[in-house]
Scaffold this motif. Structure first.
Motif, PDB file in Angstrom:
ATOM      1  N   ALA A  32       0.804  -1.233   0.000  1.00  0.00           N
ATOM      2  CA  ALA A  32       0.000   0.000   0.000  1.00  0.00           C
ATOM      3  C   ALA A  32       0.831   1.274   0.000  1.00  0.00           C
ATOM      4  O   ALA A  32       0.394   2.283  -0.552  1.00  0.00           O
ATOM      5  N   TYR A  33       1.988   1.247   0.613  1.00  0.00           N
ATOM      6  CA  TYR A  33       2.799   2.461   0.742  1.00  0.00           C
ATOM      7  C   TYR A  33       3.065   3.147  -0.600  1.00  0.00           C
ATOM      8  O   TYR A  33       2.925   4.366  -0.692  1.00  0.00           O
ATOM      9  N   PRO A  34       3.421   2.407  -1.659  1.00  0.00           N
ATOM     10  CA  PRO A  34       3.722   3.100  -2.932  1.00  0.00           C
ATOM     11  C   PRO A  34       2.550   3.907  -3.490  1.00  0.00           C
ATOM     12  O   PRO A  34       2.762   4.887  -4.205  1.00  0.00           O
ATOM     13  N   GLN A  35       1.315   3.535  -3.162  1.00  0.00           N
ATOM     14  CA  GLN A  35       0.151   4.249  -3.683  1.00  0.00           C
ATOM     15  C   GLN A  35      -0.288   5.407  -2.787  1.00  0.00           C
ATOM     16  O   GLN A  35      -1.182   6.156  -3.158  1.00  0.00           O
ATOM     17  N   LEU A  36       0.323   5.560  -1.628  1.00  0.00           N
ATOM     18  CA  LEU A  36      -0.049   6.650  -0.725  1.00  0.00           C
ATOM     19  C   LEU A  36       0.367   7.999  -1.303  1.00  0.00           C
ATOM     20  O   LEU A  36       1.334   8.088  -2.060  1.00  0.00           O
ATOM     21  N   SER A  37      -0.342   9.023  -0.883  1.00  0.00           N
ATOM     22  CA  SER A  37       0.064  10.389  -1.243  1.00  0.00           C
ATOM     23  C   SER A  37       1.391  10.687  -0.541  1.00  0.00           C
ATOM     24  O   SER A  37       1.734  10.033   0.456  1.00  0.00           O
ATOM     25  N   PRO A  38       2.151  11.651  -1.033  1.00  0.00           N
ATOM     26  CA  PRO A  38       3.399  12.018  -0.351  1.00  0.00           C
ATOM     27  C   PRO A  38       3.175  12.395   1.119  1.00  0.00           C
ATOM     28  O   PRO A  38       4.009  12.076   1.971  1.00  0.00           O
ATOM     29  N   GLU A  39       2.052  13.019   1.422  1.00  0.00           N
ATOM     30  CA  GLU A  39       1.750  13.392   2.809  1.00  0.00           C
ATOM     31  C   GLU A  39       1.567  12.146   3.674  1.00  0.00           C
ATOM     32  O   GLU A  39       2.082  12.066   4.787  1.00  0.00           O
ATOM     33  N   GLN A  41       2.699   9.154   2.991  1.00  0.00           N
ATOM     34  CA  GLN A  41       3.993   8.479   3.089  1.00  0.00           C
ATOM     35  C   GLN A  41       4.817   9.095   4.220  1.00  0.00           C
ATOM     36  O   GLN A  41       5.445   8.376   4.998  1.00  0.00           O
ATOM     37  N   ALA A  42       4.769  10.413   4.341  1.00  0.00           N
ATOM     38  CA  ALA A  42       5.480  11.085   5.435  1.00  0.00           C
ATOM     39  C   ALA A  42       4.881  10.695   6.786  1.00  0.00           C
ATOM     40  O   ALA A  42       5.620  10.515   7.767  1.00  0.00           O
ATOM     41  N   HIS A  43       3.560  10.530   6.852  1.00  0.00           N
ATOM     42  CA  HIS A  43       2.926  10.099   8.098  1.00  0.00           C
ATOM     43  C   HIS A  43       3.393   8.691   8.472  1.00  0.00           C
ATOM     44  O   HIS A  43       3.630   8.406   9.655  1.00  0.00           O
ATOM     45  N   TYR A  44       3.529   7.813   7.480  1.00  0.00           N
ATOM     46  CA  TYR A  44       4.014   6.459   7.750  1.00  0.00           C
ATOM     47  C   TYR A  44       5.442   6.508   8.295  1.00  0.00           C
ATOM     48  O   TYR A  44       5.771   5.820   9.264  1.00  0.00           O
ATOM     49  N   GLU A  45       6.266   7.318   7.692  1.00  0.00           N
ATOM     50  CA  GLU A  45       7.647   7.441   8.154  1.00  0.00           C
ATOM     51  C   GLU A  45       7.685   7.994   9.577  1.00  0.00           C
ATOM     52  O   GLU A  45       8.495   7.561  10.403  1.00  0.00           O
ATOM     53  N   LYS A  46       6.789   8.923   9.878  1.00  0.00           N
ATOM     54  CA  LYS A  46       6.683   9.460  11.240  1.00  0.00           C
ATOM     55  C   LYS A  46       6.250   8.355  12.212  1.00  0.00           C
ATOM     56  O   LYS A  46       6.762   8.267  13.336  1.00  0.00           O
ATOM     57  N   LEU A  47       5.330   7.504  11.780  1.00  0.00           N
ATOM     58  CA  LEU A  47       4.871   6.384  12.599  1.00  0.00           C
ATOM     59  C   LEU A  47       6.033   5.486  12.995  1.00  0.00           C
ATOM     60  O   LEU A  47       6.108   5.003  14.124  1.00  0.00           O
ATOM     61  N   LEU A  48       6.950   5.264  12.062  1.00  0.00           N
ATOM     62  CA  LEU A  48       8.073   4.368  12.333  1.00  0.00           C
ATOM     63  C   LEU A  48       9.008   4.891  13.417  1.00  0.00           C
ATOM     64  O   LEU A  48       9.794   4.128  13.976  1.00  0.00           O
ATOM     65  N   SER A  49       8.910   6.176  13.739  1.00  0.00           N
ATOM     66  CA  SER A  49       9.751   6.735  14.801  1.00  0.00           C
ATOM     67  C   SER A  49       9.128   6.550  16.186  1.00  0.00           C
ATOM     68  O   SER A  49       9.739   6.894  17.183  1.00  0.00           O
ATOM     69  N   CYS A  50       7.920   5.999  16.242  1.00  0.00           N
ATOM     70  CA  CYS A  50       7.213   5.815  17.514  1.00  0.00           C
ATOM     71  C   CYS A  50       7.672   4.534  18.210  1.00  0.00           C
ATOM     72  O   CYS A  50       8.225   3.633  17.587  1.00  0.00           O
ATOM     73  N   GLU A  51       7.397   4.471  19.493  1.00  0.00           N
ATOM     74  CA  GLU A  51       7.729   3.292  20.294  1.00  0.00           C
ATOM     75  C   GLU A  51       6.809   2.131  19.936  1.00  0.00           C
ATOM     76  O   GLU A  51       5.613   2.324  19.674  1.00  0.00           O
ATOM     77  N   ASP A  52       7.355   0.934  19.971  1.00  0.00           N
ATOM     78  CA  ASP A  52       6.575  -0.255  19.641  1.00  0.00           C
ATOM     79  C   ASP A  52       5.346  -0.401  20.537  1.00  0.00           C
ATOM     80  O   ASP A  52       4.265  -0.763  20.064  1.00  0.00           O
ATOM     81  N   GLN A  53       5.498  -0.153  21.824  1.00  0.00           N
ATOM     82  CA  GLN A  53       4.373  -0.316  22.740  1.00  0.00           C
ATOM     83  C   GLN A  53       3.248   0.664  22.421  1.00  0.00           C
ATOM     84  O   GLN A  53       2.066   0.325  22.549  1.00  0.00           O
ATOM     85  N   ASP A  54       3.598   1.870  22.007  1.00  0.00           N
ATOM     86  CA  ASP A  54       2.569   2.832  21.599  1.00  0.00           C
ATOM     87  C   ASP A  54       1.842   2.324  20.363  1.00  0.00           C
ATOM     88  O   ASP A  54       0.606   2.321  20.311  1.00  0.00           O
ATOM     89  N   MET A  55       2.605   1.887  19.361  1.00  0.00           N
ATOM     90  CA  MET A  55       1.993   1.380  18.133  1.00  0.00           C
ATOM     91  C   MET A  55       1.119   0.173  18.426  1.00  0.00           C
ATOM     92  O   MET A  55       0.028   0.042  17.875  1.00  0.00           O
ATOM     93  N   PHE A  56       1.586  -0.721  19.283  1.00  0.00           N
ATOM     94  CA  PHE A  56       0.812  -1.907  19.622  1.00  0.00           C
ATOM     95  C   PHE A  56      -0.551  -1.497  20.183  1.00  0.00           C
ATOM     96  O   PHE A  56      -1.586  -2.032  19.771  1.00  0.00           O
ATOM     97  N   GLY A  57      -0.572  -0.550  21.106  1.00  0.00           N
ATOM     98  CA  GLY A  57      -1.833  -0.080  21.668  1.00  0.00           C
ATOM     99  C   GLY A  57      -2.752   0.524  20.620  1.00  0.00           C
ATOM    100  O   GLY A  57      -3.966   0.305  20.640  1.00  0.00           O
ATOM    101  N   TRP A  58      -2.171   1.276  19.688  1.00  0.00           N
ATOM    102  CA  TRP A  58      -2.977   1.896  18.636  1.00  0.00           C
ATOM    103  C   TRP A  58      -3.569   0.847  17.706  1.00  0.00           C
ATOM    104  O   TRP A  58      -4.753   0.909  17.368  1.00  0.00           O
ATOM    105  N   ASN A  75      -5.266   4.638  11.063  1.00  0.00           N
ATOM    106  CA  ASN A  75      -6.573   4.288  10.486  1.00  0.00           C
ATOM    107  C   ASN A  75      -6.436   3.689   9.096  1.00  0.00           C
ATOM    108  O   ASN A  75      -7.139   2.741   8.753  1.00  0.00           O
ATOM    109  N   ILE A  76      -5.549   4.243   8.288  1.00  0.00           N
ATOM    110  CA  ILE A  76      -5.339   3.707   6.936  1.00  0.00           C
ATOM    111  C   ILE A  76      -4.851   2.263   7.020  1.00  0.00           C
ATOM    112  O   ILE A  76      -5.329   1.384   6.297  1.00  0.00           O
ATOM    113  N   ILE A  77      -3.916   1.998   7.913  1.00  0.00           N
ATOM    114  CA  ILE A  77      -3.383   0.635   8.059  1.00  0.00           C
ATOM    115  C   ILE A  77      -4.463  -0.300   8.583  1.00  0.00           C
ATOM    116  O   ILE A  77      -4.639  -1.411   8.063  1.00  0.00           O
TER     117      ILE A  77
END
Length: 85
Positions: A32-39, A41-58, A75-77
């Protein structure tokens, strides 16, 4: 368009070492990432900087990110993997 080097970097950052996150993030990046808008894609990259435990809860929908950019990409994921009625 991202270079192959950049995509490889994102792939390795998407591998978290927590199975619950890996099964969401790695396929999302590949499919899915290649079809995302540049914005988004930047949100996904920002997500990757988060802690695993935070992401797990989300992703387990125990709580939501306060940052609207992170909430959007979560939400997209989740929309990709949740069954449609």
């Amino acid at each position: 368009m991202k270079s192959q080097t950049e995509l490889n970097r994102l792939f390795w950052h998407s591998r978290r070492g927590m199975l619950e996150l890996d099964v969401l993030l790695v396929p999302f990046l590949k499919e899915a990432y290649p079809q995302l808008s540049p914005e988004d894609q930047a949100h996904y990259e920002k997500l990757l900087s988060c802690e695993d435990q935070d992401m797990f809860g989300w992703f387990m929908q125990k709580n939501r990110p306060e940052d609207p950019d992170l909430a959007r990409i979560v939400n997209i994921i989740l929309d990709r993997v949740q069954p449609k009625d």
